[in-house]
Design an enzyme around this catalytic site. Structure first.
Site, PDB file in Angstrom:
ATOM      1  N   ASP A  95      49.612  38.043  42.050  1.00 53.78           N
ATOM      2  CA  ASP A  95      49.800  37.794  43.299  1.00 53.78           C
ATOM      3  C   ASP A  95      49.023  38.617  44.259  1.00 53.78           C
ATOM      4  O   ASP A  95      49.685  39.448  45.040  1.00 53.78           O
ATOM      5  CB  ASP A  95      51.353  37.613  43.603  1.00 53.78           C
ATOM      6  N   VAL A  96      47.847  38.266  44.390  1.00 55.97           N
ATOM      7  CA  VAL A  96      47.163  38.899  45.386  1.00 55.97           C
ATOM      8  C   VAL A  96      46.453  38.286  46.619  1.00 55.97           C
ATOM      9  O   VAL A  96      46.087  38.609  47.651  1.00 55.97           O
ATOM     10  CB  VAL A  96      45.693  39.267  44.780  1.00 55.97           C
ATOM     11  N   LYS A  97      46.539  36.755  46.740  1.00 54.15           N
ATOM     12  CA  LYS A  97      46.615  35.897  47.777  1.00 54.15           C
ATOM     13  C   LYS A  97      45.134  36.263  48.422  1.00 54.15           C
ATOM     14  O   LYS A  97      44.901  36.251  49.669  1.00 54.15           O
ATOM     15  CB  LYS A  97      47.398  35.933  48.842  1.00 54.15           C
ATOM     16  N   ARG A  98      44.077  36.240  47.633  1.00 54.87           N
ATOM     17  CA  ARG A  98      42.730  36.809  48.266  1.00 54.87           C
ATOM     18  C   ARG A  98      42.198  35.276  48.892  1.00 54.87           C
ATOM     19  O   ARG A  98      42.524  34.294  48.462  1.00 54.87           O
ATOM     20  CB  ARG A  98      41.719  37.159  47.052  1.00 54.87           C
TER      21      ARG A  98
END
Length: 296
Positions: A95-98
């Protein structure tokens, strides 16, 4: 295809996604006190949570911020946890939401789909434009990786942008949903779901039904269950014939040792992983029951 594996995991073990958004504050004091490095304590806590829940969940999601906040040793714990989950033959969502473009997005993709931080899926934000998603697609095509693209979130501020209406009268999140579906069409697997999935918050049932009807080939990652207020009944519209979604819970599972009324505090602290497993199983059974009532 990776999304086929996730759909098979949901069919076999249920739709729970255990969120390893682990803060040192979540650990029983008696456990954390045994480690000089809080990040090492976090990894050892995660390892025991994974071992206890591996038979009752479909996958695991790691929110990278919890590890970044612990510095270099925290990122080591992040890498170790990813590697441990995948060594247990389970799927890991980073869950890095780049949400960047061109060469920068390509480097992010290499960072999170290979090397020390390799995961099976990542979360992405499309609100810089769909060209922020395109550099990730070769990894879906050539390396059997998967994406979960933010479509509609459940935070109060979602209305600031996602609910704005365009000239057609459609809200922004609906337009994003259509574009995510179009991007995902070349990657539909045998189970009927694309390697390009979507993140949709666990609220607003009518909107959920509309999104599911619009995105019949899109697998959903559904946050917001448990500590954020979502219930088993709230998750039902996100499923497609009992599959096509995983429901994430973090604090309600990681902190289950604090609320188990059946045992005293000393026992709960010593058996925190058993409390987590019981909560994950309860969540799975509640969702399955809600889905069965919907089908009846």
């Amino acid at each position: 295809m990776i999304m086929d594996k996730l759909a098979e995991a949901v069919a076999a073990r249920g739709p729970v996604c255990v969120g390893l958004d682990t803060s040192p504050e979540y650990l029983p004091p008696s456990f954390g006190a045994g480690f000089e490095d809080p990040a090492e304590a976090v990894f050892q806590f995660n390892r025991r949570i994974v071992d206890a829940t591996v038979q009752v969940c479909a996958c695991y999601k790691l929110q990278i911020a919890y590890y970044e906040a612990l510095g270099l040793s925290g990122m080591r714990a992040y890498a170790q946890t990813l590697q441990y989950v995948r060594a247990r033959d389970r799927l890991a969502i980073a869950d890095v939401k780049r949400g960047d473009i061109a060469a920068t997005a390509g480097m992010y993709a290499a960072a999170h789909f290979s090397g020390d931080f390799e995961a099976d899926f990542v979360t992405l934000s499309p609100y810089m434009g769909m060209d922020s998603i395109e550099p990730w697609l070769p990894w879906v095509r050539e390396h059997d990786k998967g994406l979960f693209v933010l479509i509609r979130t459940s935070n109060p501020g979602a209305t600031d942008i996602q609910y704005l209406e365009g000239q057609s009268g459609e809200r922004v999140y609906t337009q994003v949903a259509r574009r995510v579906a179009d991007l995902g069409l070349p990657f539909v697997g045998e189970q009927g779901f694309s390697g390009v999935g979507g993140v949709v918050g666990c609220t607003h049932a009518e909107e959920a039904r509309d999104l599911r009807a619009l995105l019949s080939h899109t697998f959903f990652l559904v946050p917001g269950y448990g500590a954020q207020g979502g219930t088993a009944r709230d998750t039902v519209p996100y499923f497609e014939n009992g599959n096509g979604a995983v429901v994430n819970a973090s604090r309600s599972i990681l902190l289950a040792w604090r609320s188990d009324a059946g045992h005293d505090e000393e026992w709960r602290a010593a058996h925190f992983e058993e409390c987590a497993a019981a909560e994950a199983q309860r969540m799975r059974d509640d969702i399955r029951e809600a889905l069965s009532r919907e089908d009846a």
